[in-house]
Design a protein around this motif. Structure first.
Motif, PDB file in Angstrom:
ATOM      1  N   GLY A 352      66.622   7.915  46.098  1.00 31.92           N
ATOM      2  CA  GLY A 352      66.526   9.185  45.400  1.00 31.92           C
ATOM      3  C   GLY A 352      67.846   9.881  45.159  1.00 31.92           C
ATOM      4  N   HIS A 353      68.958   9.282  45.596  1.00 31.10           N
ATOM      5  CA  HIS A 353      70.281   9.896  45.445  1.00 31.10           C
ATOM      6  C   HIS A 353      71.131   9.082  44.459  1.00 31.10           C
ATOM      7  N   GLN A 354      71.944   9.778  43.674  1.00 31.26           N
ATOM      8  CA  GLN A 354      72.853   9.139  42.731  1.00 31.26           C
ATOM      9  C   GLN A 354      74.197   8.892  43.402  1.00 31.26           C
ATOM     10  N   LEU A 355      74.763   7.725  43.187  1.00 32.97           N
ATOM     11  CA  LEU A 355      76.109   7.443  43.665  1.00 32.97           C
ATOM     12  C   LEU A 355      76.798   6.496  42.704  1.00 32.97           C
ATOM     13  N   THR A 356      78.107   6.429  42.809  1.00 31.03           N
ATOM     14  CA  THR A 356      78.914   5.578  41.934  1.00 31.03           C
ATOM     15  C   THR A 356      79.667   4.564  42.783  1.00 31.03           C
ATOM     16  N   LEU A 357      79.549   3.293  42.400  1.00 35.72           N
ATOM     17  CA  LEU A 357      80.275   2.219  43.075  1.00 35.72           C
ATOM     18  C   LEU A 357      81.196   1.539  42.080  1.00 35.72           C
ATOM     19  N   ARG A 358      82.328   1.065  42.561  1.00 34.28           N
ATOM     20  CA  ARG A 358      83.293   0.357  41.713  1.00 34.28           C
ATOM     21  C   ARG A 358      83.705  -0.926  42.411  1.00 34.28           C
ATOM     22  N   TRP A 359      83.815  -2.003  41.638  1.00 36.18           N
ATOM     23  CA  TRP A 359      84.321  -3.242  42.221  1.00 36.18           C
ATOM     24  C   TRP A 359      85.021  -4.078  41.158  1.00 36.18           C
ATOM     25  N   PRO A 360      85.925  -4.967  41.589  1.00 32.62           N
ATOM     26  CA  PRO A 360      86.689  -5.775  40.628  1.00 32.62           C
ATOM     27  C   PRO A 360      85.853  -6.913  40.065  1.00 32.62           C
ATOM     28  N   MET A 361      86.185  -7.307  38.835  1.00 38.41           N
ATOM     29  CA  MET A 361      85.563  -8.462  38.201  1.00 38.41           C
ATOM     30  C   MET A 361      86.310  -9.724  38.644  1.00 38.41           C
ATOM     31  N   GLU A 362      85.602 -10.631  39.306  1.00 34.50           N
ATOM     32  CA  GLU A 362      86.194 -11.860  39.825  1.00 34.50           C
ATOM     33  C   GLU A 362      85.379 -13.072  39.394  1.00 34.50           C
ATOM     34  N   LYS A 363      86.024 -14.236  39.421  1.00 33.47           N
ATOM     35  CA  LYS A 363      85.319 -15.485  39.111  1.00 33.47           C
ATOM     36  C   LYS A 363      84.387 -15.863  40.265  1.00 33.47           C
ATOM     37  N   ALA A 364      83.332 -16.564  39.922  1.00 32.65           N
ATOM     38  CA  ALA A 364      82.416 -17.042  40.952  1.00 32.65           C
ATOM     39  C   ALA A 364      83.096 -18.134  41.769  1.00 32.65           C
ATOM     40  N   PRO A 365      82.976 -18.093  43.094  1.00 28.69           N
ATOM     41  CA  PRO A 365      83.621 -19.120  43.923  1.00 28.69           C
ATOM     42  C   PRO A 365      82.836 -20.428  43.903  1.00 28.69           C
ATOM     43  N   GLU A 366      83.563 -21.543  43.951  1.00 27.76           N
ATOM     44  CA  GLU A 366      82.929 -22.853  44.049  1.00 27.76           C
ATOM     45  C   GLU A 366      83.036 -23.332  45.492  1.00 27.76           C
ATOM     46  N   ASN A 367      82.188 -22.750  46.321  1.00 28.08           N
ATOM     47  CA  ASN A 367      82.192 -23.030  47.744  1.00 28.08           C
ATOM     48  C   ASN A 367      80.738 -23.122  48.217  1.00 28.08           C
ATOM     49  N   PRO A 368      80.294 -24.324  48.603  1.00 33.05           N
ATOM     50  CA  PRO A 368      81.064 -25.550  48.857  1.00 33.05           C
ATOM     51  C   PRO A 368      81.441 -26.280  47.561  1.00 33.05           C
ATOM     52  N   PRO A 369      82.376 -27.249  47.643  1.00 29.02           N
ATOM     53  CA  PRO A 369      82.689 -28.069  46.468  1.00 29.02           C
ATOM     54  C   PRO A 369      81.437 -28.771  45.967  1.00 29.02           C
ATOM     55  N   ARG A 370      81.376 -29.031  44.645  1.00 31.69           N
ATOM     56  CA  ARG A 370      80.126 -29.535  44.066  1.00 31.69           C
ATOM     57  C   ARG A 370      79.789 -30.961  44.471  1.00 31.69           C
ATOM     58  N   HIS A 371      80.775 -31.813  44.764  1.00 34.96           N
ATOM     59  CA  HIS A 371      80.524 -33.173  45.263  1.00 34.96           C
ATOM     60  C   HIS A 371      79.463 -33.872  44.409  1.00 34.96           C
TER      61      HIS A 371
END
Length: 468
Positions: A352-371
């Motif tokens: 019921g409460h309004q708030l503002t969040l901010r975060w950086p735009m990053e690439k998706a991690p490839e973890n674990p490796p796709r193998h």
């Protein structure tokens, strides 16, 4: 530009007259030459030279005779009867494109040039130039081509943010429908951020009633100030012709693809980092909203930028960077148009409460490796190519899971195909044992005579009982 100013003045005068109440409205004789000659011609004159025709040629294989592929004859004679005998045929597709740079950069739809052996671009002055593909992106259905005109600057269109459009704005669609030659149609913006169309992975389209037909694909959707606001991409039709519902890819996505083409031809998309769903009327009542709006966060990846910024399951995201979002597709579009490294601002409703969040735009991690591994042996998944799931792989495949093993390719005559497995399936467990990675999967599947498999497909779990 003076002609355009007169055009806007006459349009404004017309709108003022329309707004007058019926009791007071009067039919009047046009008072000026501009009113008599109300026309889009000045806008077309400035923009049409930047819209080109594209002819893509490709080589396809077709059977010498359909009889050779008839199951009746194959049953008795097999492939020796002639099945599989093909001949090459040259196939040509037609579309449109838009010059977006004076040095010969052209944007079009990917489906116009996909698989082409040769691409010819016909300019507005009827010159023909060979084009090479700089970037072809399946997820946005956009492609960037390059032509060389010997260094001579070409006419081009500048992009304008489609966010500045409003429903009811006049727009022009320029392209080459049915190959009859360059054609201009006009209409209004019928809707913005239209999702669920299915023409690309990022389904946030400008809907217009300007007539769009086959051959218009890749052409320009132009505002009345002569700017490119979208690339015409699809039509809604049951007959193959225009029925007044056309869709264009917004200029924000077009700009993203152009920048990728200019900087190495590789698109790096930001990672959303959470799963969400549309807020229904029932959910809206539970959240105390006066109407359904925003998207409900259903899961947040631990350690992702949204998680580090404080986003939680159960939050409702109402807007991103000051723009409302009403469904996950609209949110995905907003995120995809932000550059890596930038910071985005989200308006959140929590308890019921309004708030503002901010975060950086990053690439998706490839973890674990796709193998990447091709399974072999005597088991139901033999002939299947599998990979370890990670956020990066999940983004590529459009899978709503972050962990496990995903099937990405299935051999044509393999057991997996006969049992109905599909690319994109996620293997959850084998005989009650949860599958976390491709390591040891062949060994676990082999030396069995019964298999109880649980897979996830399109977000739903399915159980398959197979006897060897």
């Amino acid at each position: 530009m003076a002609a355009i100013d007169r055009l806007f003045a006459s349009v404004f005068l017309s709108l003022v007259l329309v707004a007058v109440p019926a009791a007071a409205a009067q039919r009047v004789v046009p008072q000026s030459q501009a009113q008599i000659k109300l026309s889009f011609a000045p806008v077309v004159r400035e923009t049409a030279p930047a819209v080109v025709n594209i002819y893509a040629q490709r080589t396809v294989q077709q059977p010498v005779s359909p009889m050779f592929d008839d199951p009746f004859f194959k049953r008795f004679f097999g492939d020796a009867f002639g099945g599989g005998i093909t001949r090459e045929r040259r196939q040509q597709s037609l579309g449109s494109g838009v010059i977006v740079d004076p040095h010969g950069l052209i944007v079009t739809n990917r489906h116009v040039i996909n698989g082409a052996d040769a691409i010819r671009v016909v300019l507005g002055d009827r010159r023909e130039l060979d084009a090479k593909v700089m970037l072809s992106d399946e997820r946005t259905d956009l492609a960037v081509l390059k032509v060389d005109d010997g260094g001579k600057p070409l006419p081009y269109l500048q992009t304008s943010p489609s966010d500045e459009l409003q429903v009811g704005d006049l727009v022009l669609a320029i392209g080459n429908p049915f190959g009859v030659g360059q054609t201009v149609t006009s209409g209004i913006v019928s809707a913005l951020a239209r999702t669920g169309i299915g023409a690309s992975d990022y389904r946030s389209f400008i809907q217009t009633d300007a007539a769009i037909n086959p051959g218009n694909s890749g052409g320009a959707l132009v505002s009345l100030d002569g700017k490119l606001v979208g690339i015409n991409s699809a039509i809604y039709t049951k007959t193959g012709g225009s029925v007044g519902i056309g869709f264009a890819i917004p200029s924000e996505m077009v700009d993203t693809v152009i920048q990728a083409a200019l900087h190495g031809g590789q698109i790096e998309r930001p990672w959303i980092g959470f799963h969400s769903q549309e807020v229904t009327s029932e959910l809206a009542r539970g959240f105390g909203l006066d109407a359904p709006r925003g998207v409900l966060v259903t899961d947040v990846y631990p350690g992702s930028p949204p998680a580090n910024a404080g986003l939680k399951r159960g939050d409702v995201i109402e807007a991103m960077d000051g723009r409302e979002v009403d469904d996950p597709e609209a949110l995905a579009f907003r995120v995809a148009t932000r550059p890596i490294g930038s910071r985005a601002e989200f308006e959140i409703l929590r308890d019921g409460h309004q708030l503002t969040l901010r975060w950086p735009m990053e690439k998706a991690p490839e973890n674990p490796p796709r193998h990447e591994t091709v399974l072999s042996g005597r088991h139901p998944l033999a002939g299947t190519k599998v990979v370890n799931l990670s956020p990066a792989v999940a983004e590529e495949l459009g899978i709503r899971k972050w962990h496990g093993v995903a099937l990405i390719a299935i051999a044509r005559n393999s057991p997996a195909r006969r049992y109905g497995f599909e690319p994109g399936d996620v293997l959850i467990s084998v005989n009650g044992q949860r599958i976390e990675s491709v390591d040891g999967l062949d060994r676990l599947l082999s030396n069995q005579d019964r298999w109880s498999l649980v897979i996830s497909r399109n977000g739903e779990q399915r159980r398959l009982e197979i006897v060897g």
